[in-house]
Structure formats: structure tokens, C-alpha cells
Design an enzyme around this catalytic site. Structure first.
Site, PDB file in Angstrom:
ATOM      1  N   HIS A 198       0.855  -1.194   0.000  1.00  0.00           N
ATOM      2  CA  HIS A 198       0.000   0.000   0.000  1.00  0.00           C
ATOM      3  C   HIS A 198       0.890   1.243   0.000  1.00  0.00           C
ATOM      4  O   HIS A 198       1.553   1.529   0.985  1.00  0.00           O
ATOM      5  CB  HIS A 198      -0.916  -0.008   1.225  1.00  0.00           C
ATOM      6  CG  HIS A 198      -1.927  -1.105   1.164  1.00  0.00           C
ATOM      7  ND1 HIS A 198      -2.329  -1.812   2.273  1.00  0.00           N
ATOM      8  CD2 HIS A 198      -2.615  -1.615   0.111  1.00  0.00           C
ATOM      9  CE1 HIS A 198      -3.228  -2.717   1.899  1.00  0.00           C
ATOM     10  NE2 HIS A 198      -3.414  -2.615   0.590  1.00  0.00           N
ATOM     11  N   GLU A 207       1.264   3.830   2.841  1.00  0.00           N
ATOM     12  CA  GLU A 207       1.762   3.398   4.143  1.00  0.00           C
ATOM     13  C   GLU A 207       3.292   3.475   4.171  1.00  0.00           C
ATOM     14  O   GLU A 207       3.991   2.471   4.220  1.00  0.00           O
ATOM     15  CB  GLU A 207       1.250   1.991   4.442  1.00  0.00           C
ATOM     16  CG  GLU A 207      -0.274   1.953   4.532  1.00  0.00           C
ATOM     17  CD  GLU A 207      -0.861   0.550   4.492  1.00  0.00           C
ATOM     18  OE1 GLU A 207      -0.098  -0.425   4.500  1.00  0.00           O
ATOM     19  OE2 GLU A 207      -2.095   0.442   4.461  1.00  0.00           O
ATOM     20  N   HIS A 235       3.003  -3.291   6.989  1.00  0.00           N
ATOM     21  CA  HIS A 235       1.975  -2.315   6.607  1.00  0.00           C
ATOM     22  C   HIS A 235       1.998  -1.131   7.553  1.00  0.00           C
ATOM     23  O   HIS A 235       2.690  -1.139   8.566  1.00  0.00           O
ATOM     24  CB  HIS A 235       0.581  -2.962   6.681  1.00  0.00           C
ATOM     25  CG  HIS A 235       0.261  -3.851   5.534  1.00  0.00           C
ATOM     26  ND1 HIS A 235      -0.660  -3.518   4.578  1.00  0.00           N
ATOM     27  CD2 HIS A 235       0.752  -5.063   5.173  1.00  0.00           C
ATOM     28  CE1 HIS A 235      -0.735  -4.488   3.685  1.00  0.00           C
ATOM     29  NE2 HIS A 235       0.119  -5.446   4.016  1.00  0.00           N
ATOM     30  N   GLU A 294       1.487  -4.205  11.378  1.00  0.00           N
ATOM     31  CA  GLU A 294       0.926  -2.869  11.169  1.00  0.00           C
ATOM     32  C   GLU A 294       1.612  -1.863  12.076  1.00  0.00           C
ATOM     33  O   GLU A 294       1.681  -2.072  13.288  1.00  0.00           O
ATOM     34  CB  GLU A 294      -0.574  -2.879  11.510  1.00  0.00           C
ATOM     35  CG  GLU A 294      -1.405  -3.845  10.681  1.00  0.00           C
ATOM     36  CD  GLU A 294      -1.956  -3.215   9.416  1.00  0.00           C
ATOM     37  OE1 GLU A 294      -1.627  -2.045   9.139  1.00  0.00           O
ATOM     38  OE2 GLU A 294      -2.716  -3.899   8.715  1.00  0.00           O
TER      39      GLU A 294
HETATM   40 ZN   LIG Z   1      -1.812  -1.752   4.347  1.00  0.00          ZN
END
Ligand SMILES: [Zn+2]
Length: 1123
Positions: free
Chosen positions: A806, A809, A903, A988
Site C-alpha cells: 500500500h 503506508e 503495513h 501494522e
Molecule cells: Zn496496508
């Protein structure tokens, strides 16, 4: 006919006796002997009941007197006993009796006024305790008795008040409200609700407001009746009148009541139109502004603001189309899906607003209601989303592709076959020691001492770089020559002049300015960018201090919303000057002449589409959507110049999509000042005050929302002042990390590589945009080419890491940088790690997205982390080939020990992991299968557990190991299920900060993110010890030194947390409407209820309460996952 009379006479005599008895009991003794009192009341009640049934033709005068006496006694008894006695009275059928008496009394030509008064007072007192009173009143006809009584006695305040109180109880029932509306109750109310006078500032008035509020709250017909009766201007006039005359604020309950009526009436489109037509916006805006200084009037301001926001006409986003400004023509388009839809959209279709986007009634009950609906959907999907199919849950290796197909991937695993013949192992030691003179610093978040940071300033010829020259030349021209010089250094900045650049070589061993420019030249962007942003060129040195989470000041959002409303009320004050970023430079000249800001984002990862000057120092900014998409706006990166020093500018990013943001919870955007950089402080700093994120008045078309109508965009607003004249500043959502930066870092890592390190960089594949996707292999060289050593070398377990699928990010890249630097570092831990594992790393899974400033998608317009189940080699090459690598490994029985995809998380704090557990998923989903029967290795928990012990930013409590259906095509789930990797994770990292551990209360910085990446490596070492592959006891001490903390005991169980967004239980604040008047609501509710009846019932809906609608508005967002 005699008998009943006899009976009633007999009854009456018994009443007399009872009354005498009661008289004897003074109030004092009644308190002392409540049991006795209860007995007497009970008997009295029985008498009234029997009398009610039988006495049809009783002597009126005498009986009325008796009844009145009884009613008085009852009233006193019920007042004394409070709730419990009322309860007894209701349960014995008391209300039915009262209604019957009421009906009977009404049959007289002139009903006894006193009797009516008493009956209604009593009903008002006991009514709220009787759930069925409304129905009873309707069935007996008492509803009309009361309303007729009011109609006939409008001037008789004494009688009207209890009648209104009863009416209020009645109208809480929907059917009653409709019936009352039909019989003219609304017109009648408006006869009572009158302009301010000391005389009418009474309970009756307030009560009428309340009844009216309830009447028009629910059935739409009543709201319609109110509008059609022309009462919206009346309500506004009344409110204004009370606002002006109630100078001592003694009647805020009444004022709030009137606002409540307005709020209900504007729930329908007709009402909103009438409100706007009657100049409601201006009236409420002006009155609210006058209330702002008095804190106790906040509920009024908030209620007004809510109405104004609801009635604010939806605007069109000032764009011709919401399709991405840059187009990338796909050769293959899948037959269905959002991209196909985008491609098949006929030209000329307006995708910015829906045709009849005029605040549809369906969505606009109140603006928070709409969000509540979403929330309910979330809750449903939350439970529905858990995977319940046991077959899908069992991590089974799905028969992968035939080996012939996978064989081509062998070349990426040369280390598994290389025999190192002819390799000179002897020289490696010498060159490695030479290398250690210039070590790669192990990133830790330890704040370095200030003297360590003083960067040398050295001159560098900027002219060497044609990419930069252009930018500098323009900027100096804009600065006006003589204006330059406040900071000294920039005097020399000019066309062809020498640019002072910070020498950050020591602090940023992986940064090299010239190398960066070289890398940029090889980077292919869709808009063919030729400029380089200074921050990426100079690099970022993390500040020496930690930046605390920003405390949110009270009323920030409200004042911003009021400024937005001013746009509507004073349209002439709005400049509405548009700066587009087309190739024409006329805006540049214009902005220089008018000393307005200049914007630019024509560089890698930049994504500003348009800037509109709203006021002298305020700009609306519109972000570009992801390429081949018409939405995904969150990431931003742009340049600002032409600023005045010391002036506060307000920036509003007006096309945000998520319904909440960490910007409401202490996060600040980042700013990079070129002047600061050339003065030796090249760094991104958290900047901005008055930050808030709220729903705005720009309509979002159903094309962009997946069919949902009536949605709005959100505004992220912040203010900032600039401290240097002729500066060039950059703003960003999070620390930028471009594809060119990655290439530069990899190149430097390779250059700095010690000989004992095995590092290979392969090109995994080309992206759609023609950029290469690097694949790294890191391990230790074998000790020698003896077969034992080669065997140990080849048999090291694999660790597979990836990041940045992504593009928005960027934090994931900083964590990855930390991991890479640690892995390539000179520490003994790193050496042991390399000797223990072979690392396969894809540091950037979505280079095209990163380069083109996308937030979430690749050039195919799709979220690549939803393609893992069935990646298309043409559309999703990086995913296709990464998956193939893993399939190859699975096929050769070399599936990695750990898979982790890095992420960033936009709506949660801390760093945490998502894993896959069959048992935890079953346990959460309540499938009948007893989860006890399932055997599951708890190995998946080890790594996050270790991380929670050693990494300060990591929080075990935020981890989740549930397999969700919506995630079935993510890397984590597919690698777990198809490749059979038990330790398959998404890690994350917050974009905001931490709320636990050492960094609690601070925003996250690159130092902390890089430290996280390094600690991940340390955790892998510890995991290795735990899995018993080898034993390196001597490393324990070293490790503890590095970690600096004793492992803490973490035993909190993981909960099923929505993998997206702010969890609903963490920050229960509604910033979408900011009605922080809960406390006041309670008081108000109590006051309103005290005016009528007992308050402890809970059966009458809380009147005039905004909070009921806001209470759930902060709940988490719909599932648009971040992983
Ligand atoms: Zn992500």
C-alpha cells in the site's frame, strides 16, 4: 337503579371513614408508618375503582367533591412516596381509573375545571410510569378530551400546563403523535408557544416546546404539517426572540427546546428548504456566534451547528471529474470490477455529484444517523466477516502449480545451489575489518546527544543536477532577489549558484544526494515527473527530541465548521481562486503578483491535484485519486512556497474519505523546510495546530462510493505559520519514502556490504509502469566451501519479508529500512542472524503506486493486497511473482519459517500484528465445533509475544489472529492457507503514535519505526532459540544490552479487533459532530422532566437530546481494510 346508588353511597361512607383515618395520621405519622398509609391508599384505590365502575348516575356535586378529595389525597401520597408508590398505583390499574373518570367528567356540559386540573396533574405524575398510558388514552378517547380541553383553555395557564404535560406523555407514542397531528395539535401548540415575555417564560411554555419537539420528531407527516403550516419562520423568529431577550440565560431549556423543534423539522427535505428560505443559516449562525463566549451556552451552539451542517447545501467538489488526473492505459482490463466500471463510463457522465444530490431525505434523518447505520452494518459485518468455513480455515496446502511452471523461479534461489567453488574466503576477514571502520549504525530509538547531530555544511554544486536547477531558479525569481537573505545561506542560492546542502553523510550512511538524483532518472512515473522534492534529495535526519501527541483544544472543530458556514453566509468574502497544476505557468505569475501561496506536487509520490484560495490565508486542497480509480484519498505530499513569515495559514484537504482519522487523536501532519535543511536541520517535523477532521459539505457521488447516495467528503484541516522568508516547505501525511529512495538505500547497502555478508539483489519482475521490483537475498557467506559449511549454508531456514504493498503506508518502508540496516549491520547479533537464516525480502511490492503518489492501489487501479488468491501476471506482476517464489519454496519443501508483510495503520496507535489461528477464529465465530477438539500449535503467537517484550512500540493487546473472510485474498491469509506457513503475519505500524509502553503519549518518528524494524530481527533470533534450531546462549547478554529492558510479562489475551481504524472502545469521542454537551443534556432532561413528572422512569424518551444520535457516531468505520 337503586343498587348502584346504594353501593356508591355505602362506598362513599367508607371513603369518609378512610378519610377520617387519614386525617388522624398527620404527615409525620404517615412517614413513620408507611405500611398503614399504603393500606389506606390501597383501600381508597379500590373504592375509586368500584365507584368508577358503578356510579353512572351519582350525585354530581357531592361525588365530584369526594373524587376531588380522593384525588388530592392520592396526589399527596404519590408525591411523598415517589417512584415506588406510583409503581404500585399503576400496577393496580390506577391510570385506567383516572382516564375513566376523565371521560365521564367530560360528558358533562361544563366539565369541572378543578377536577380536570387534578386529573391531568395526577396523570402527568403517574403517566411516565405506565408504558401503556398512550394506548389506553387513545382507546378510551382521553387523547381528544385533553386536546380539546387545551384548545378551549389556551389562556388558562394553570389548567393548560398539566394538560400539556400529559399530552407530552401521549405523544411519545407514534400512533398518538400521528393522531394528534391530524387533530390540529401542531397549530394549537404554535398558539401557546409565543414570543418571549417574562410572563410566558413558564413551565407551560417549555412544556409546549417539548411536546412540539416530540410531535414532530417521528412521524414525517407532523414535520411536513409544521413546514406546510408555515411554522419554520415562526420557530426561527421565536428562537431569535428568546435569544435576544433571555439575556441572563435563565431559559436555555426553552431555547434548546425551540432548536430541538427546528432540528426535527429539518430532518425532512421540505423542512431544510423552508429553513434555508427563511434565512435560517444566517439566523442560527449569528445567534451562535453571540453565544460562543458563554461556555454554558455550548449546548445551544452545538445544536445550532448540527442544524446548520444538516441544512448546508451540498456543494460540488470543484473538479470536472473525480477520475485520476493522470491516466494510465491498461492493456488488460478485467471484465468486471471498479476498474472496468471506470473504463466503461461513457464520456460526459458527471461522476462528481449525483443527479439529485439534494440532501435526500432517506439519508438525512440527522447526519449522524447515517453514520450509525454504517456502524450497525459494521457490527454485522464484523461478525459475518469471521471465516466460518472449516475447510477454508484448515491451513491446507492447495495443490500448487506444476513444478515445470515454477522451475523458472529457481534462479532467485541461487544460494540454495551455489557451491562457492573458486571463492576466496581468506580475503573476506581482512576486508570485513576494513569495512567495520565505517559501520552501519544499528538503528535504535535512543535519542542521540545534540553535539552528535551538528551537521557540517558543505558546498555542493547544484548545477550538476539539471533536475534541481529548474526548481531553484524559479524559486529565486519568485523570492524577488533582494528579499532573500534573512537566513544567510540563501543569498547564494540563485541560478547557477552554489547551493549549500547539509552534509548528512555521517548521520545518514545510506543517503547520497548525487546517487539519489541518478536513481530518480531511472524511475518511471505516469506524469513523467522531472522534479525532485528537496526532502527526498537532502534526506531526513530524525529530530533529537520526541514529538508529543498534540492535545486537542476544545471547540476546534466547531470553529472550523463555523468558518465553513461563513462561506455560505458571506459569499463575497470568498476568493475562490483556483490553482491547478497543469503545465501552464500563468498561475505562477499571478501568485507572485498577489503574494499568494504557490503549490506544487510534480515530483515522485506527490499527489496534490488542485488548490483553491478561499480567504487571504486559507486554501482548500484537493488530492488526486489513485491512478485508474476515482477515489482513495488520504496520502498527501506537496510543496508550498511564496509564504509570508509569521502569518498563520489554514489548509483544508477537502476530499478525504474515511469517516474518522488519527488527526482527531493527536496526530499532526509533517512539514519539511528547505531553509531549515540548508541550515543543518534537514528533517521532517510534526507541524500544525487546530487540527481536526470532520464531515464537510462536499457531496460524494455514488459512483465513487460504490453506489451509496448522499455521502459527503471529509475535511482534514490544519493551521500553520512559516518561520522563514522565501522558504520552500513540504507537507506530508507521513514521512515520505520514495521508490528512488529505496533504490538509493539498496545501492548504498550493497556498496557498504561487508564481505562476510551474502547479499544479492535480483529483479523479481517489471511493474506495469516499467519499474523493476527488487528482490533481496541476505544471509551470511558460508565459512568455507567445505561441504559441511555449504550444507549449513543451504539449510538455513528462510524468512520471507515484504512491505509497501500500500503506497500510502510509508511507515512500512521505514520499518523495512530498519530491518535491512540491522541485517546488513556489523553487530554480532546481526552476524548470528545472518548465519541462522536466509532472508528473502521484497521491500516494495507496489513501486508504481509509490512513484505516482497513490494511496492504496497499483496502476491497475486495484488493491494489490486483495489479489493474492488469484494474481494476474499482467495486472499484478509483483504479487504474481512473489507468490510464485513462495510456491516454489513450498514445492521444494523449503516454505519459510516466518512470512511477514509490513503495513501501516491509519487509525490505530502502536505497532501490532495480525496472524492466522484456526482455533482463535473458531472460538470467535462460535461455530458449534468445540474448539477444544482442535489441535493447534501455538507457535504463531511466539513472534508477536517476543516483540511485545522487546519492542517498545509493539502492543500485544492490539494483535489479532482471526481469519476474516474479507481478508481471504491478503498475503497473510494466502501464505498461511496455501503455502502452509504457520507464522504468517501482517505487521501494522501506526502513522500516529503510541498509547502504551515507552513511547506512550508521543507521535511516532522514523527513529522509532526503524527501531521497530531492527527489533523485528532481534525477535527472530529469539524465536530461533525458542524453536531450538540452534543454541547461542552467549548471545543472551548481548541481546539484553541491545534491548535495554528486561522482558516484561505480557499475558493479556488478544481480542478480536477490527483490523481497521480506531477501535470503538478506545477513543469514545464523537468528533464528527462535536456535541460535547452530554452533561448538560442530563441536566436538561432532568429539568424538563421535573417540570412534568417523575424522572426515574426511563420510559419517556429523553427530550431534546442531541446525544442520542451522536452516541454511536464515533464507532469504527466500515470495513475498508488497510492491510
Ligand atoms: Zn496496508
Amino acid at each position: 337503579m337503586n343498587k348502584p346508588k346504594m353501593a356508591s353511597e355505602k362506598g362513599n361512607s367508607r371513603v369518609q371513614i378512610l378519610l377520617t383515618q387519614l386525617e388522624k395520621m398527620t404527615g409525620d405519622s404517615m412517614v413513620r408508618d408507611p405500611e398503614m398509609a399504603r393500606q389506606i391508599t390501597s383501600k381508597l384505590l379500590h373504592l375509586i375503582q368500584t365507584q368508577g365502575k358503578r356510579s353512572r348516575k351519582i350525585n354530581t356535586t357531592r361525588d365530584i367533591q369526594t373524587i376531588l378529595n380522593i384525588l388530592c389525597i392520592l396526589s399527596e401520597l404519590l408525591t411523598l412516596g415517589k417512584g415506588r408508590r406510583v409503581g404500585v398505583f399503576v400496577s393496580k390499574g390506577g391510570t385506567a381509573v383516572l382516564l375513566r373518570i376523565l371521560i365521564n367528567a367530560n360528558k358533562e356540559f361544563h366539565p369541572n375545571e378543578e377536577l380536570m386540573l387534578h386529573l391531568h396533574s395526577l396523570l402527568a405524575k403517574v403517566g411516565p410510569k405506565d408504558r401503556k398510558l398512550g394506548v389506553k388514552a387513545r382507546l378510551t378517547g382521553a387523547l381528544h378530551v385533553t386536546i380539546n380541553l387545551i384548545k378551549k383553555n389556551l389562556q388558562n395557564v394553570k389548567l393548560v400546563l398539566p394538560c400539556l404535560q400529559v399530552l407530552r406523555v401521549y405523544s411519545a407514542n407514534l400512533v398518538n403523535a400521528i393522531a394528534l397531528g391530524k387533530s390540529g395539535a401542531i397549530d394549537m401548540m404554535f398558539k401557546i408557544v409565543a414570543p418571549y415575555s417574562k410572563k410566558n417564560a413558564t413551565n407551560a411554555f417549555s412544556c409546549a416546546c417539548n411536546s412540539l419537539y416530540l410531535l414532530i420528531l417521528h412521524p414525517e407527516t407532523n414535520a411536513r404539517r409544521t413546514v406546510e403550516g408555515g411554522y419554520v419562520p415562526t420557530l426561527l423568529a421565536l428562537y431569535l426572540d428568546w435569544h435576544r431577550n433571555d439575556t441572563w440565560h435563565r431559559h436555555t431549556v426553552i431555547r434548546k427546546g425551540l432548536l430541538g423543534c427546528l432540528r426535527n423539522v429539518t430532518n425532512i427535505k421540505l423542512g431544510r428548504r423552508a429553513f434555508t428560505k427563511a434565512d435560517g443559516m444566517r439566523i442560527l449562525y449569528n445567534s451562535s456566534t453571540e453565544c460562543l463566549s458563554v461556555r454554558t451556552l455550548d449546548p445551544l451552539v452545538n445544536a445550532s451547528s448540527l442544524i446548520m451542517r444538516k441544512c448546508f447545501p451540498k456543494n460540488r467538489l470543484p473538479l470536472p471529474t473525480i477520475k485520476s488526473a493522470f491516466h494510465y492505459q491498461l492493456e488488460h482490463v478485467l471484465a468486471s470490477g471498479p476498474v472496468a466500471q471506470l473504463y466503461s463510463q461513457p464520456p460526459g457522465v458527471d461522476d462528481v455529484v449525483d443527479e439529485s444530490d439534494d440532501n435526500e431525505d432517506t439519508e438525512a434523518d440527522t447526519e449522524n444517523d447515517t453514520e450509525n447505520e454504517e456502524d450497525e452494518k459494521d457490527c454485522r459485518s464484523l461478525n459475518d466477516d469471521i471465516e466460518k468455513d472449516i475447510n477454508k480455515l484448515n491451513p491446507q496446502k492447495i495443490p500448487s502449480r506444476p513444478y515445470e511452471e515454477l522451475k523458472v523461479y529457481e534462479k532467485f534461489f541461487m544460494e540454495l545451489s551455489q557451491d562457492f567453488q573458486g571463492f576466496n574466503f581468506g580475503s573476506s576477514t581482512t576486508s570485513s575489518s576494513a569495512q567495520s571502520a565505517q559501520p552501519i549504525v544499528v538503528p535504535t530509538a535512543q535519542v542521540p546527544s545534540p553535539n552528535h547531530v551538528t551537521a557540517r555544511i558543505s558546498a555542493l554544486k547544484a548545477t550538476q543536477s539539471p533536475l534541481l536547477l529548474e526548481g531553484i531558479a524559479i524559486r529565486c525569481l519568485a523570492g524577488g532577489g533582494s528579499d532573500c537573505g534573512s537566513e544567510g545561506a540563501e543569498d547564494e542560492v540563485g541560478e547557477g549558484a552554489v547551493l549549500e546542502v547539509p552534509d548528512t553523510a555521517q548521520l545518514l550512511p545510506l543517503h547520497d544526494l548525487d546517487l539519489y538524483v541518478e536513481m530518480v532518472k531511472g524511475t518511471k512515473s505516469v506524469p513523467s515527473y522531472t522534479e525532485v522534492a528537496y526532502p527526498d534529495y537532502f534526506g531526513h535526519v530524525a529530530p533529537t527530541y520526541r514529538e508529543p501527541l498534540l492535545e486537542r483544544l476544545y471547540g476546534v472543530q466547531r470553529s472550523k465548521i463555523f468558518q465553513d458556514i461563513e462561506r455560505l453566509i458571506h459569499p463575497n468574502d470568498i476568493m475562490d481562486k483556483v490553482f491547478s497544476f497543469s503545465s501552464d505557468t500563468s498561475f505562477l505569475v499571478d501568485s507572485i503578483l498577489n503574494r499568494s501561496l504557490r503549490f506544487n506536487s510534480q515530483f515522485e509520490s506527490g499527489n496534490l491535484r488542485k488548490a483553491i484560495q478561499i480567504r487571504k490565508y486559507e486554501y482548500d486542497l484537493i488530492l488526486n485519486s489513485d491512478i485508474n480509480s476515482n477515489h482513495h484519498h488520504q496520502w498527501f505530499y506537496f510543496e508550498v512556497s511564496g509564504m509570508r513569515v509569521g502569518t498563520t495559514y489554514r489548509f483544508n484537504i477537502i476530499n478525504c474519505e474515511k469517516s474518522n482519522s488519527q488527526f482527531n487523536y493527536g496526530m499532526q501532519p509533517l512539514m519539511y523546510s528547505v531553509q531549515e535543511a540548508i541550515s543543518g536541520r534537514p528533517c521532517w517535523v510534526r507541524t500544525g495546530t487546530d487540527i481536526c477532521y470532520y464531515k464537510n459539505h462536499f457531496a460524494r457521488s455514488s459512483i465513487a462510493t460504490g453506489g451509496q447516495k448522499g455521502k459527503s467528503y471529509y475535511t482534514m484541516s490544519f493551521s500553520t505559520a512559516f518561520s522563514h522568508k522565501d522558504d520552500v516547505c513540504y507537507f506530508s501525511y507521513h514521512y515520505p519514502y520514495t521508490y528512488s529512495s529505496l533504490k538509493m538505500h539498496l545501492s548504498k547497502l550493497e556498496a557498504l556490504r561487508a564481505p562476510e555478508i551474502y547479499l544479492r539483489e535480483d529483479v523479481l519482475c517489471e511493474t506495469l509502469g516499467g519499474n523493476s521490483c527488487p528482490l533481496l537475498t541476505v544471509t551470511a557467506m558460508p565459512e568455507s566451501n567445505s561441504s559441511d559449511h555449504i550444507c549449513q549454508f543451504r539449510n538455513r531456514p528462510l524468512i520471507f519479508l515484504s512491505a509497501r504493498v500500500h503506497p500510502g503506508e510509508t511507515n512500512a518502508s521505514w520499518v523495512m529500512k530498519g530491518t535491512l540496516e540491522f541485517l546488513m549491520g556489523p553487530s554480532l547479533l546481526a552476524a548470528t542472524l545472518r548465519e541462522s537464516y536466509i532472508f528473502k525480502i521484497v521491500p516494495m511490492l507496489n513501486p508504481d503506486g509509490v512513484i505516482n503518489g497513490n494511496h492504496r492501489c497499483s496502476l491497475s487501479g486495484e488493491d494489490l493486497n486483495r489479489q493474492w488468491q488469484n494474481p494476474n501476471p499482467e495486472l499484478h506482476p509483483t504479487i504474481y511473482h512473489t507468490k510464485s517464489l513462495l510456491q516454489y519454496l513450498a514445492h521444494t519443501q523449503r516454505a519459510p519459517l516466518v512470512f511477514c508483510d509490513y503495513h501501516g495503520h491509519s487509525r490505530k496507535k502502536n505497532v501490532f500484528m495480525y496472524g492466522c489461528s484456526l482455533k482463535e477464529t473458531i472460538w470467535q465465530s462460535n461455530i458449534s465445533t468445540a474448539s477444544n477438539d482442535i489441535e493447534e500449535d501455538l507457535a504463531y503467537r511466539a513472534l508477536p509475544k517476543i516483540l511485545s517484550q522487546i519492542a517498545p512500540a509493539f502492543s500485544m493487546a492490539s494483535c489479532s489472529f482471526v481469519v476474516e473472510r474479507s481478508k481471504e485474498s491478503t498475503a497473510r491469509v494466502v501464505v498461511w492457507r496455501e503455502i502452509g506457513v504457520q507464522r504468517s503475519y501482517t505487521m501494522e505500524s501506526t502513522v500516529c503514535g503510541c498509547d502504551q509502553g515507552k513511547y506512550k503519549g508521543f507521535q511516532i518518528g522514523t527513529r522509532e519505526l526503524e527501531e521497530m524494524g531492527a527489533q523485528f530481527c532481534v525477535a527472530l533470533l529469539r524465536l530461533k532459540r525458542m524453536t531450538g534450531i540452534h543454541s547461542h546462549q552467549h548471545l543472551l547478554d548481548l541481546e539484553s544490552d541491545l534491548i535495554g529492558t528486561q522482558p516484561k510479562v505480557v499475558s493479556c489475551p488478544t481480542t478480536y479487533v477490527m483490523d481497521e481504524d480506531e477501535p470503538s472502545f478506545l477513543e469514545a469521542v464523537d468528533y464528527s459532530a462535536e456535541s460535547n454537551d452530554e452533561d448538560t443534556e442530563v441536566d436538561l432532561g432532568a429539568a424538563a422532566a421535573a417540570a412534568s413528572a417523575t424522572t426515574d422512569t426511563g420510559e419517556v424518551p429523553e427530550l431534546l437530546s442531541d446525544s442520542e444520535n451522536n452516541r454511536d457516531a464515533w464507532k469504527s468505520e466500515p470495513v475498508t481494510s488497510s492491510q
